[in-house]
Design a protein around this motif. Structure first.
Motif, PDB file in Angstrom:
ATOM      1  N   THR A  66       0.861  -1.172   0.000  1.00 47.52           N
ATOM      2  CA  THR A  66       0.000   0.000   0.000  1.00 47.52           C
ATOM      3  C   THR A  66       0.903   1.229   0.000  1.00 47.52           C
ATOM      4  OG1 THR A  66      -1.605  -1.241   1.296  1.00 47.52           O
ATOM      5  CG2 THR A  66      -1.887   1.157   1.223  1.00 47.52           C
TER       6      THR A  66
ATOM      7  N   GLY B  62       3.065   1.022  -5.567  1.00 45.53           N
ATOM      8  CA  GLY B  62       3.403  -0.267  -4.952  1.00 45.53           C
ATOM      9  C   GLY B  62       4.907  -0.404  -4.742  1.00 45.53           C
TER      10      GLY B  62
ATOM     11  N   ASN C 121      -2.381  -6.384   4.004  1.00 49.53           N
ATOM     12  CA  ASN C 121      -3.417  -7.316   3.563  1.00 49.53           C
ATOM     13  C   ASN C 121      -2.824  -8.691   3.286  1.00 49.53           C
ATOM     14  OD1 ASN C 121      -4.032  -4.450   2.602  1.00 49.53           O
ATOM     15  ND2 ASN C 121      -6.034  -5.426   2.438  1.00 49.53           N
TER      16      ASN C 121
END
Ligand code: CU
Length: 489
Positions: free
Chosen positions: A124, A128, A149
């Motif tokens: 994030t 990237g 994530n």
């Protein structure tokens, strides 16, 4: 400043109940500061996957990835200058745990010619990571990110011209394990599809250049798993035993094509489509977008060769998108009766292409002999012509004429003989006293030296009159005779 704000916004997300409250994410991620001493990430080359992190706390993980531009085979006897992350296509597999803080070092080998960077889809932040990792040859860049994530994420180079960097092999996968880890399985493998664009045809010998126009037109010469035709077949096949669980991390680097990933003879028990956290069950074929990935799980029951394909099937049989999982163990006749049809299904992918590579080497060195051509031609014949004319050249009476001791073939001039595989044949003909009135499709997708080798093999086999066909002769006939509409050029 931003560092401190980040956990807060995640806490807000958690409170709102959405993002993490799904079936596959049992544990609550600890996105707090890294604990314990820094850990050097274990990176692996495909098809291997690093071992589970087996950690229960977030850590600082150091990843060092070197970009290496290098010549490697893209097919037997065919080389290509790949641009790689870690020396392989796809690049080294990275495995971290959700909540880890990753200190990323991108090194650009001093012998390289190009600048490169990295965009990790699991990051994030702007680009990237691409914005922070632009690196000239002989330099290295460093940036740090938190793996917020869980999932299986593609990474790729994003240096202009981006399509060319990706098209030369600059992609790989990073797994961000859920806090509780993934379910234990017997085998984990790393498979990644990519499309390649060369000036020469599929399997044309020698060194091949990148073809920008084909790339723009999205007309790949090769579509392969793990960077080359046959990277996962023959001695390089993936392996398992019966009654085992297999997890495939399947990525698609593109740059252009979407993959219809399928394993012939297996049904996926579980798929995490697009690498997301929702689990889908009992899947036959899963779509893997360019720049996407999936986790695929199944269990093995019946021994044999299982064929991984892109079910856009010309890619599998005419561009290389085919890999093998070889399963050993006792038969289970209650599930499958046991007759195997590998060789006819797989054609020349089931056999060693070594003689073809040897002939290409000899041709390049100017020492190509008739026996070299016969050996290469035999392999190619078994993959292409034997489906109709049979491996022993006897054909099938009334349907496919024999090539063995064919009186028809014996009377043909070299040019007329070459024209048959190149342009096909239709209409009445008589071979050894038997009439045939059928259609042989043109096989002009084969290269000049493939046709030369096959015909030299045919001429020197089964009591035929001997002789030799050269690739120059084939090139001449290709240039001077018309192909039926729709035939490859
Ligand atoms: Cu690059």
């Amino acid at each position: 400043m931003k560092r401190f704000l980040l956990p807060l916004s995640i806490a807000a997300l958690l409170a709102s109940g959405g993002a993490w409250s799904n079936q596959a994410s049992v544990g609550t991620p600890d996105l707090g500061p890294p604990q314990g001493p820094p850990i050097n990430a274990v990176l692996t080359s495909p098809p291997n996957v690093p071992p589970p992190t087996n950690r229960h706390k977030p850590a600082k993980v150091i990843v060092r990835l070197e970009v290496i531009e290098k010549e490697m085979p893209i097919a037997d006897g065919t080389t290509y200058t790949f641009w790689t992350f870690g020396g392989t296509v796809p690049g080294s597999f990275i495995r971290v745990r959700q909540g880890d803080t990753v200190e990323f070092h991108l090194e650009n080998n001093p012998n390289n010619k190009m600048p490169h960077n990295i965009d990790l889809h699991g990051v994030t932040g702007p680009g990237g990571g691409a914005a922070s990792s632009f690196t000239a040859p002989g330099h290295q860049s460093q940036f740090t990110f938190k793996a917020l994530n869980q999932g299986i994420y593609v990474y790729h180079c994003a240096t202009a011209p981006v399509g060319m960097h990706i098209g030369n092999g600059m992609y790989g996968l990073m797994l961000v394990e859920p806090p509780e880890g993934l379910k234990k399985v017997d085998h984990e493998y790393y498979v990644m599809q990519g499309d390649f664009y060369t000036v020469g045809k599929y399997r044309e010998k020698g060194h091949q250049q990148f073809d920008m126009q084909k790339a723009i037109d999205e007309k790949p010469t090769y579509v392969v798993f793990n960077g080359s035709d046959g990277a996962l077949t023959g001695d390089h096949a993936l392996t398992a035993k019966t009654q085992q669980t297999v997890r495939l991390f399947v990525g698609n680097g593109g740059p252009n094509l979407v993959s219809s990933f399928h394993v012939i003879g297996e049904i996926f028990d579980t798929v995490r489509q697009e690498g997301g956290t929702v689990e889908q069950h009992n899947v036959q074929t899963t779509l893997i977008p360019s720049g996407g990935a999936a986790m695929v799980e199944f269990h093995t029951q019946v021994p044999g060769s299982y064929v991984l394909v892109d079910h856009s099937i010309f890619r599998a049989f005419n561009k290389g998108a085919l890999a093998i999982l070889k399963v050993d163990g006792p038969e289970d006749k209650s599930i499958y009766s046991g007759k195997e049809v590998d060789s006819s299904y797989l054609g020349d992918n089931a056999v060693s292409m070594q003689p073809v590579a040897d002939a290409a080497k000899a041709a390049a060195a100017g020492t190509l002999t008739v026996p070299d051509q016969v050996a290469a031609g035999k392999t190619l014949f078994n993959g292409t012509c034997s489906a109709c004319h049979q491996g022993n050249g006897e054909g099938l009476e009334g349907v496919f004429p024999p090539l063995a001791k064919s009186d028809f073939l014996a009377k043909l001039s070299a040019d007329d003989l070459i024209a048959i595989p190149l342009n096909g044949h239709s209409g009445k003909l008589t071979v050894n006293g038997k009439d045939y009135d059928s259609v042989m499709p043109p096989m002009s997708q084969m290269t000049d030296d493939e046709i030369a080798n096959i015909l030299t093999f045919v001429l020197n086999s089964w009591g035929n009159p001997a002789g030799r066909i050269t690739k120059e002769q084939v090139a001449k006939v290709r240039a001077s005779t018309p192909r039926p509409a729709g035939a490859a050029h």
